[in-house]
Structures are given as structure tokens and as C-alpha cells.
Design a protein around this motif. Structure first.
Motif, PDB file in Angstrom:
ATOM      1  N   VAL A   1      85.153  18.864  53.018  1.00 35.57           N
ATOM      2  CA  VAL A   1      84.357  19.818  53.797  1.00 35.57           C
ATOM      3  C   VAL A   1      82.877  19.432  53.778  1.00 35.57           C
ATOM      4  O   VAL A   1      82.228  19.389  54.826  1.00 35.57           O
ATOM      5  CB  VAL A   1      84.561  21.264  53.282  1.00 35.57           C
ATOM      6  N   LYS A   2      82.331  19.147  52.590  1.00 33.33           N
ATOM      7  CA  LYS A   2      80.916  18.772  52.499  1.00 33.33           C
ATOM      8  C   LYS A   2      80.638  17.492  53.275  1.00 33.33           C
ATOM      9  O   LYS A   2      79.628  17.383  53.970  1.00 33.33           O
ATOM     10  CB  LYS A   2      80.501  18.577  51.042  1.00 33.33           C
ATOM     11  N   THR A   3      81.541  16.533  53.149  1.00 34.55           N
ATOM     12  CA  THR A   3      81.348  15.266  53.851  1.00 34.55           C
ATOM     13  C   THR A   3      81.393  15.470  55.360  1.00 34.55           C
ATOM     14  O   THR A   3      80.579  14.897  56.094  1.00 34.55           O
ATOM     15  CB  THR A   3      82.410  14.235  53.416  1.00 34.55           C
ATOM     16  N   CYS A   4      82.308  16.297  55.827  1.00 31.89           N
ATOM     17  CA  CYS A   4      82.391  16.561  57.266  1.00 31.89           C
ATOM     18  C   CYS A   4      81.134  17.267  57.782  1.00 31.89           C
ATOM     19  O   CYS A   4      80.611  16.908  58.836  1.00 31.89           O
ATOM     20  CB  CYS A   4      83.632  17.373  57.602  1.00 31.89           C
ATOM     21  N   LEU A   5      80.663  18.248  57.030  1.00 31.94           N
ATOM     22  CA  LEU A   5      79.465  18.976  57.470  1.00 31.94           C
ATOM     23  C   LEU A   5      78.224  18.092  57.447  1.00 31.94           C
ATOM     24  O   LEU A   5      77.468  18.039  58.424  1.00 31.94           O
ATOM     25  CB  LEU A   5      79.259  20.227  56.616  1.00 31.94           C
ATOM     26  N   LEU A   6      78.022  17.379  56.337  1.00 28.56           N
ATOM     27  CA  LEU A   6      76.861  16.481  56.253  1.00 28.56           C
ATOM     28  C   LEU A   6      77.003  15.304  57.216  1.00 28.56           C
ATOM     29  O   LEU A   6      76.016  14.868  57.820  1.00 28.56           O
ATOM     30  CB  LEU A   6      76.669  15.980  54.823  1.00 28.56           C
ATOM     31  N   GLY A   7      78.228  14.816  57.365  1.00 28.06           N
ATOM     32  CA  GLY A   7      78.473  13.723  58.305  1.00 28.06           C
ATOM     33  C   GLY A   7      78.176  14.136  59.734  1.00 28.06           C
ATOM     34  O   GLY A   7      77.574  13.389  60.500  1.00 28.06           O
TER      35      GLY A   7
ATOM     36  N   SER B   1      79.160  17.430  68.813  1.00 27.97           N
ATOM     37  CA  SER B   1      78.982  17.593  67.371  1.00 27.97           C
ATOM     38  C   SER B   1      80.286  18.068  66.732  1.00 27.97           C
ATOM     39  O   SER B   1      80.646  17.616  65.647  1.00 27.97           O
ATOM     40  CB  SER B   1      77.855  18.579  67.062  1.00 27.97           C
ATOM     41  N   LEU B   2      81.008  18.948  67.419  1.00 23.05           N
ATOM     42  CA  LEU B   2      82.316  19.388  66.926  1.00 23.05           C
ATOM     43  C   LEU B   2      83.295  18.209  66.883  1.00 23.05           C
ATOM     44  O   LEU B   2      84.042  18.051  65.920  1.00 23.05           O
ATOM     45  CB  LEU B   2      82.864  20.510  67.805  1.00 23.05           C
ATOM     46  N   LEU B   3      83.247  17.368  67.903  1.00 20.67           N
ATOM     47  CA  LEU B   3      84.095  16.171  67.914  1.00 20.67           C
ATOM     48  C   LEU B   3      83.751  15.262  66.739  1.00 20.67           C
ATOM     49  O   LEU B   3      84.636  14.733  66.070  1.00 20.67           O
ATOM     50  CB  LEU B   3      83.936  15.410  69.232  1.00 20.67           C
ATOM     51  N   TRP B   4      82.465  15.100  66.442  1.00 24.51           N
ATOM     52  CA  TRP B   4      82.053  14.251  65.302  1.00 24.51           C
ATOM     53  C   TRP B   4      82.568  14.851  64.002  1.00 24.51           C
ATOM     54  O   TRP B   4      82.962  14.120  63.100  1.00 24.51           O
ATOM     55  CB  TRP B   4      80.537  14.074  65.250  1.00 24.51           C
ATOM     56  N   CYS B   5      82.572  16.172  63.910  1.00 27.08           N
ATOM     57  CA  CYS B   5      83.093  16.828  62.706  1.00 27.08           C
ATOM     58  C   CYS B   5      84.574  16.503  62.523  1.00 27.08           C
ATOM     59  O   CYS B   5      85.014  16.168  61.421  1.00 27.08           O
ATOM     60  CB  CYS B   5      82.877  18.338  62.793  1.00 27.08           C
ATOM     61  N   VAL B   6      85.330  16.563  63.594  1.00 28.53           N
ATOM     62  CA  VAL B   6      86.763  16.239  63.531  1.00 28.53           C
ATOM     63  C   VAL B   6      86.959  14.767  63.173  1.00 28.53           C
ATOM     64  O   VAL B   6      87.816  14.421  62.348  1.00 28.53           O
ATOM     65  CB  VAL B   6      87.459  16.600  64.867  1.00 28.53           C
TER      66      VAL B   6
END
Length: 129
Positions: A55-61, A103-108
Motif C-alpha cells: 500500500v505504501k509503495t503504491c501510494l508513494l509510487g 494517476s489511478l492507472l499508475w497506482c494499479v
């Protein structure tokens, strides 16, 4: 040897992102391949932090990718006029360079990137033991 590990990660991101773009929209731009290398290197660095979680990696990423995409977009599209992409027709876009939907796509996309980076780290750790 950290330099070779980070070089490998950069090249993996370079080629994978180019492949994703060509597969998804039929073409890419050389600056997007470089951006893909930088992005995967950032995610790799995030996954190797002691408190790294998915989760942290996805949010920071997602935040890092969006900021990098904005910087590259300003350079490529506004300064150089290369018209690599244009999100002007997307809701809540910023200067046509970034928008919440992407940005949502980058999160996925950070999810498989997280696991790929962990796998790369394991392989390099085992190899260097």
C-alpha cells in the motif's frame, strides 16, 4: 554491486514501459522509455525501504510517477513541443500533462511493479550472497 542492480532495474523499466505503451496505444516516444526506467528505479528504491508495504509503495509510487510524468510532460510537450501526449480533454487535468484517471492507472501498475522489484531484489540478494 549496487550500480549494476540499479542499471538492471532502469533497463527493465525502460523496455517494459516502452512495450506497455506500444502494446496499449501503438507507439511510444524515446523519452517515455527513459521515464519508465526512472520510474521503476524509484519504485525499486521504495520497495527496499524497511517499512515498505504494498500500500505504501503504491501510494508513494503513484505520487512519484505523477510528479515525474508532469515534469517530463512539461519538457516534452510544452517546452519542446513534441506533443507526446495531451490530457487537456480529461477532467481535472493540470496543464494537460497529468490527470487523476492516469494517476489511478499508475497506482494499479505499481502493484505488479512492487512484486517485480521485490523479485529483482531477491535474485540480486541470492546471487550476491
Amino acid at each position: 554491486m549496487k550500480l549494476s542492480r540499479y542499471s538492471f532495474v532502469f533497463l527493465m523499466g525502460f523496455f517494459l514501459y516502452g512495450f506497455v505503451e506500444v502494446t496499449g496505444r501503438g507507439y511510444t516516444h524515446w523519452t517515455m522509455c527513459i521515464t519508465g526506467g526512472i520510474v521503476l528505479t524509484v519504485i525499486y528504491t521504495l520497495t527496499n525501504r524497511p517499512a515498505a508495504s504494498l500500500v505504501k509503495t503504491c501510494l508513494l509510487g503513484t505520487l512519484a510517477i505523477t510528479l515525474i510524468e508532469f515534469a517530463v510532460g512539461v519538457f516534452d510537450n510544452i517546452i519542446m513541443g513534441w506533443q507526446v501526449w495531451d490530457y487537456s480533454d480529461m477532467p481535472l487535468n493540470i496543464l494537460g500533462q497529468v490527470c487523476p484517471l492516469f494517476s489511478l492507472l499508475w497506482c494499479v501498475l505499481c502493484i505488479p511493479a512492487y512484486y517485480l522489484c521485490r523479485l529483482i531484489n531477491q535474485r540480486f540478494t541470492i546471487r550476491n550472497s
